[in-house]
Design an enzyme around this catalytic site. Structure first.
Site, PDB file in Angstrom:
ATOM      1  N   LYS A   1       0.874  -1.188   0.000  1.00 12.01           N
ATOM      2  CA  LYS A   1       0.000   0.000   0.000  1.00 12.01           C
ATOM      3  C   LYS A   1       0.899   1.223   0.000  1.00 12.01           C
ATOM      4  CE  LYS A   1      -4.454   0.895   0.225  1.00 12.01           C
ATOM      5  NZ  LYS A   1      -5.590   0.033  -0.131  1.00 12.01           N
TER       6      LYS A   1
ATOM      7  N   ASP B   1      -7.029   4.141  -4.492  1.00 14.67           N
ATOM      8  CA  ASP B   1      -7.662   4.008  -3.172  1.00 14.67           C
ATOM      9  C   ASP B   1      -8.286   5.383  -2.908  1.00 14.67           C
ATOM     10  OD1 ASP B   1      -7.761   2.014  -0.734  1.00 14.67           O
ATOM     11  OD2 ASP B   1      -7.326   3.947   0.173  1.00 14.67           O
TER      12      ASP B   1
HETATM   13  P1  NDP Z   1     -12.885   7.659  -2.830  1.00 11.15           P
HETATM   14  O1  NDP Z   1     -11.813   8.648  -2.621  1.00 11.15           O
HETATM   15  O2  NDP Z   1     -13.434   7.440  -4.174  1.00 11.15           O
HETATM   16  O3  NDP Z   1     -14.117   7.974  -1.872  1.00 11.15           O
HETATM   17  C1  NDP Z   1     -13.947   8.054  -0.506  1.00 11.15           C
HETATM   18  C2  NDP Z   1     -15.267   8.410   0.138  1.00 11.15           C
HETATM   19  O4  NDP Z   1     -15.155   8.251   1.551  1.00 11.15           O
HETATM   20  C3  NDP Z   1     -15.664   9.862  -0.093  1.00 11.15           C
HETATM   21  O5  NDP Z   1     -17.053   9.979  -0.073  1.00 11.15           O
HETATM   22  C4  NDP Z   1     -15.031  10.545   1.107  1.00 11.15           C
HETATM   23  O6  NDP Z   1     -15.633  11.772   1.464  1.00 11.15           O
HETATM   24  C5  NDP Z   1     -15.262   9.520   2.187  1.00 11.15           C
HETATM   25  N1  NDP Z   1     -14.215   9.665   3.224  1.00 11.15           N
HETATM   26  C6  NDP Z   1     -12.886   9.574   3.026  1.00 11.15           C
HETATM   27  N2  NDP Z   1     -12.227   9.794   4.182  1.00 11.15           N
HETATM   28  C7  NDP Z   1     -13.178  10.021   5.095  1.00 11.15           C
HETATM   29  C8  NDP Z   1     -13.138  10.294   6.463  1.00 11.15           C
HETATM   30  N3  NDP Z   1     -11.973  10.407   7.118  1.00 11.15           N
HETATM   31  N4  NDP Z   1     -14.321  10.450   7.116  1.00 11.15           N
HETATM   32  C9  NDP Z   1     -15.505  10.349   6.455  1.00 11.15           C
HETATM   33  N5  NDP Z   1     -15.596  10.098   5.138  1.00 11.15           N
HETATM   34  C10 NDP Z   1     -14.449   9.929   4.471  1.00 11.15           C
HETATM   35  O7  NDP Z   1     -12.313   6.287  -2.223  1.00 11.15           O
HETATM   36  P2  NDP Z   1     -12.800   4.794  -2.479  1.00 11.15           P
HETATM   37  O8  NDP Z   1     -14.269   4.759  -2.682  1.00 11.15           O
HETATM   38  O9  NDP Z   1     -11.914   4.199  -3.480  1.00 11.15           O
HETATM   39  O10 NDP Z   1     -12.426   4.106  -1.072  1.00 11.15           O
HETATM   40  C11 NDP Z   1     -13.362   4.001   0.003  1.00 11.15           C
HETATM   41  C12 NDP Z   1     -12.916   2.903   0.933  1.00 11.15           C
HETATM   42  O11 NDP Z   1     -12.858   1.660   0.226  1.00 11.15           O
HETATM   43  C13 NDP Z   1     -11.534   3.061   1.554  1.00 11.15           C
HETATM   44  O12 NDP Z   1     -11.539   2.486   2.832  1.00 11.15           O
HETATM   45  C14 NDP Z   1     -10.646   2.226   0.640  1.00 11.15           C
HETATM   46  O13 NDP Z   1      -9.467   1.813   1.284  1.00 11.15           O
HETATM   47  C15 NDP Z   1     -11.563   1.071   0.355  1.00 11.15           C
HETATM   48  N6  NDP Z   1     -11.295   0.268  -0.841  1.00 11.15           N
HETATM   49  C16 NDP Z   1     -11.186   0.838  -2.070  1.00 11.15           C
HETATM   50  C17 NDP Z   1     -10.982   0.044  -3.181  1.00 11.15           C
HETATM   51  C18 NDP Z   1     -10.946   0.585  -4.544  1.00 11.15           C
HETATM   52  O14 NDP Z   1     -10.870  -0.207  -5.489  1.00 11.15           O
HETATM   53  N7  NDP Z   1     -11.027   1.882  -4.757  1.00 11.15           N
HETATM   54  C19 NDP Z   1     -10.805  -1.416  -3.053  1.00 11.15           C
HETATM   55  C20 NDP Z   1     -11.013  -1.916  -1.714  1.00 11.15           C
HETATM   56  C21 NDP Z   1     -11.219  -1.085  -0.676  1.00 11.15           C
HETATM   57  P3  NDP Z   1     -14.836  13.171   1.273  1.00 11.15           P
HETATM   58  O15 NDP Z   1     -15.013  13.511  -0.171  1.00 11.15           O
HETATM   59  O16 NDP Z   1     -15.486  14.120   2.196  1.00 11.15           O
HETATM   60  O17 NDP Z   1     -13.397  12.908   1.631  1.00 11.15           O
HETATM   61  O1  2IT Z   2      -7.851  -1.695  -0.701  1.00 15.80           O
HETATM   62  C1  2IT Z   2      -7.801  -2.192  -1.839  1.00 15.80           C
HETATM   63  O2  2IT Z   2      -7.937  -3.404  -2.041  1.00 15.80           O
HETATM   64  C2  2IT Z   2      -7.585  -1.283  -2.972  1.00 15.80           C
HETATM   65  N1  2IT Z   2      -7.511  -0.076  -2.782  1.00 15.80           N
HETATM   66  C3  2IT Z   2      -7.430  -1.837  -4.359  1.00 15.80           C
HETATM   67  C4  2IT Z   2      -6.020  -2.287  -4.597  1.00 15.80           C
HETATM   68  C5  2IT Z   2      -5.696  -2.718  -5.993  1.00 15.80           C
HETATM   69  O3  2IT Z   2      -4.506  -3.023  -6.192  1.00 15.80           O
HETATM   70  O4  2IT Z   2      -6.561  -2.772  -6.861  1.00 15.80           O
END
Ligand code: NDP
Ligand code: 2IT
Length: 453
Positions: free
Chosen positions: A132, A172
Site C-alpha cells: 500500500k 484508493d
Molecule cells: P474515494 O476517494 O473514491 O471515496 C472516498 C469516500 O469516503 C468519499 O465519499 C469521502 O468523502 C469519504 N471519506 C474519506 N475519508 C473520510 C473520512 N476520514 N471520514 C468520512 N468520510 C471519508 O475512495 P474509495 O471509494 O476508493 O475508497 C473508500 C474505501 O474503500 C476506503 O476504505 C478504501 O481503502 C476502500 N477500498 C477501495 C478500493 C478501490 O478499489 N477503490 C478497493 C477496496 C477497498 P470526502 O469527499 O469528504 O473525503
Molecule cells: O484496498 C484495496 O484493495 C484497494 N484499494 C485496491 C487495490 C488494488 O490493487 O486494486
C-alpha cells in the site's frame, strides 16, 4: 483448557511485541490484533508456524520506502508532501495494493492497509503479494493541473521501486482513474516502457473492463452470498451506504439493480437520506456530481428537495436492513452498531477497509447478524486488478461480461473459504475468522517453503 491458555499467551505476547516495536501506530495495532486473535488457534495447532515466526514476519513489512514529494502549486509556491510505499509481503506474488491521497495519511494507516492487503490478496486466489502507498497530499480544492503536477512528482520517486513483476499500485481514497492516468504517464516516460505496472488504467490503454465497478459490485456479490445462507436476498431490502466515492457509488448501483432501496450516501461532512430511495436517475446525478464536478453530497438535496441532508453525522442511525460502510477506517463504532441492531439491521458488508471498530464487530457477532470484514467483501477491487494484470500480460482484453463473471466467481470462492474456516459448531459463520485463517494459510505455507528470508 491448556490449548486456550496457549492461544491467549500467544496473542498477548504477540501484541506486546507489536506495540513495543511500532509505538503509536493505533490503526496498525488494531488490524494486527484482529488477525492474531483469529489465527492464533491455528498457529498453536501448527507449531512449525510458530517456530518459523511466520505471523511475526508477516507483521513486519519487507520494505518501507518514504520520500519527499516537492511540487509547485498554481500560485507558484513550493509545496512539500510526504510519499510512502509499504511493501508488506511478496510470498505469493508481486506487492499489490492501492495508493491513497488524503491529508490523514501516515505510516500507521498505510501499514494497517498493507497488512490487511496481504490477507485480502491471498483470499482472491490470485498470485498477488501485499502493499500500500500514498501521500498526505490533500486533493480537495486542488486544480486539475495541481493534481497532475503532484502525481508526476510522486511518481518521479516511486517509479524506482515498482514494476510489473515487483510492485503494482492502483487506486484508493483520493486516487481514481484520473490520478492513475497521470501516474502511469509519468512512469511510462521515465522508464521508457509500456507495461501493466499500475492497475485501474483507462479502458483504451490497458485498463480492465469493470475495474471501476469491481469493489462495489464485488461487495454486493459477497453480501448476496451471505444473504443466501439464510435463504434471503437484496430484493426489497433497505440499504444504508456511507461514502460517495468509487466504492460507495458502485455498491449503490449494484444494490439498486438487485432490487434494494438505497436510502443514504455520505461524505466526510455529512449524509443524505432519501426515504424514496436512490433510483438510477438519481444515481447518475450523484455519479456526475462526484466524478465530473467533484462536488459535495450535500448538493443532492438542492437537486432533490424531498431528501434530507444531515451535517456532521454518519448514516448509521437510519433504519435499514443492510449497512454497507464504504468510506474509511473506524467510521462505524460500537454505539452506532447498537443503533443499527436496534433498528433491525441484519447484514453489514464492509466495502471500506476496517470501517467497523472492534466494539462494533463484537456487537454484530454477538447479535449473530451477517457481518463481513472488508478484507473479504471488498476484495473484488484488487481481484479485478489481478485480472487486469493477467490481461496486460497476455496483451488482450476480456469483455465486461467475462470480467464480471470472473469477479462473481471469485467473490463466491472467497465466501466459500470463509465458511470453510469460519463456520462455528452452532452454524454461525464467523467471517472474520474465516477470512483471516484462509488468507493466512496460503501466505504462511509459501513463506515456510521459501525459507527464512
Ligand atoms: P474515494 O476517494 O473514491 O471515496 C472516498 C469516500 O469516503 C468519499 O465519499 C469521502 O468523502 C469519504 N471519506 C474519506 N475519508 C473520510 C473520512 N476520514 N471520514 C468520512 N468520510 C471519508 O475512495 P474509495 O471509494 O476508493 O475508497 C473508500 C474505501 O474503500 C476506503 O476504505 C478504501 O481503502 C476502500 N477500498 C477501495 C478500493 C478501490 O478499489 N477503490 C478497493 C477496496 C477497498 P470526502 O469527499 O469528504 O473525503
Ligand atoms: O484496498 C484495496 O484493495 C484497494 N484499494 C485496491 C487495490 C488494488 O490493487 O486494486
Amino acid at each position: 483448557m491448556e490449548n486456550n491458555r496457549m492461544v491467549e499467551e500467544y496473542v498477548n505476547s504477540f501484541m506486546d511485541e507489536i506495540i513495543t516495536r511500532n509505538p503509536g501506530e493505533a490503526e496498525f495495532h488494531q488490524a494486527v490484533r484482529e488477525v492474531v486473535e483469529s489465527v492464533a488457534p491455528y498457529i498453536v495447532k501448527h507449531p512449525h508456524l510458530m517456530k518459523m515466526k511466520v505471523l511475526e514476519r508477516i507483521a513486519e513489512p519487507e520494505k518501507i520506502i518514504m520520500f519527499r514529494v516537492p511540487w509547485v502549486n498554481d500560485k507558484g509556491e513550493v509545496v512539500i508532501n510526504k510519499g510512502y510505499r509499504v511493501q508488506q509481503n511478496s510470498a505469493i506474488g508481486p506487492y499489490k495494493g492501492g495508493i491513497r491521497f488524503h491529508a490523514s495519511v501516515n505510516l500507521s494507516i498505510l501499514k494497517f492497509l498493507a497488512f490487511e492487503q496481504t490477507f485480502k490478496n491471498s483470499l482472491t486466489t490470485l498470485p498477488m503479494g501485499g502493499g500500500k502507498g500514498g501521500s498526505d497530499f490533500n486533493p480537495k480544492g486542488k486544480s486539475e493541473m495541481e493534481v497532475m503536477r503532484f502525481c508526476q512528482a510522486f511518481m518521479m520517486e516511486l517509479q524506482r521501486h515498482i514494476g510489473a513483476n515487483t510492485d503494482v499500485p492502483a487506486g484508493d481514497i483520493g486516487v481514481g482513474g484520473r490520478e492513475v492516468g497521470y501516474m502511469f504517464g509519468t512512469y511510462k516516460k521515465l522508464r521508457n516502457e509500456f507495461t501493466g505496472t499500475l492497475t485501474g488504467k483507462g479502458i483504451d490503454w490497458g485498463g480492465s473492463p469493470m475495474r471501476p465497478e469491481a469493489t462495489g459490485y464485488g461487495a454486493c456479490y459477497f453480501a448476496e452470498a451471505m444473504l443466501a445462507t439464510r435463504g434471503d436476498s437484496f430484493a426489497g431490502k433497505t440499504v444504508a451506504i456511507s461514502g460517495s466515492g468509487n466504492v460507495a457509488q458502485y455498491a449503490a448501483k449494484k444494490a439498486i439493480q438487485l432490487g434494494a432501496k438505497v436510502v443514504t450516501m455520505s461524505d466526510s461532512n455529512g449524509y443524505i437520506y432519501d426515504p424514496e430511495g436512490i433510483d438510477m436517475e438519481k444515481w447518475e446525478y450523484i455519479y456526475e456530481l462526484k466524478n465530473i464536478y467533484r462536488g459535495r453530497i450535500s448538493e443532492y438535496v438542492e437537486h432533490y428537495p424531498h431528501a434530507q441532508y444531515v451535517a456532521n453525522e454518519r448514516p448509521w442511525s437510519v433504519k435499514c436492513d443492510i449497512a454497507m460502510p464504504c468510506a474509511t477506517q473506524n467510521e462505524l463504532n460500537g454505539e452506532e452498531a447498537k443503533k443499527l441492531l436496534a433498528n433491525g439491521c441484519m447484514c453489514v458488508t464492509e466495502g471500506a477497509n476496517m470501517p467497523s471498530t472492534p466494539e462494533a464487530i463484537q456487537a454484530f457477532q454477538e447479535a449473530k447478524i451477517l457481518y463481513s470484514p472488508g478484507k473479504a467483501s471488498n476484495a473484488g477491487g484488487v481481484a479485478t486488478s489481478g485480472l487486469e494484470m493477467t490481461q496486460n500480460s497476455m496483451r488482450l482484453s476480456w469483455t465486461p461480461q467475462e470480467v464480471d463473471e470472473r469477479l462473481r466467481r471469485i467473490m463466491n470462492d472467497i465466501h466459500a473459504a470463509c465458511i470453510k474456516y469460519g463456520k462455528r459448531e452452532d452454524g454461525y459463520i464467523d467471517y472474520v475468522k474465516g477470512a483471516n485463517i484462509a488468507g493466512f494459510i496460503k501466505v504462511a505455507n509459501a513463506m515456510v517453503a521459501q525459507g527464512v528470508i
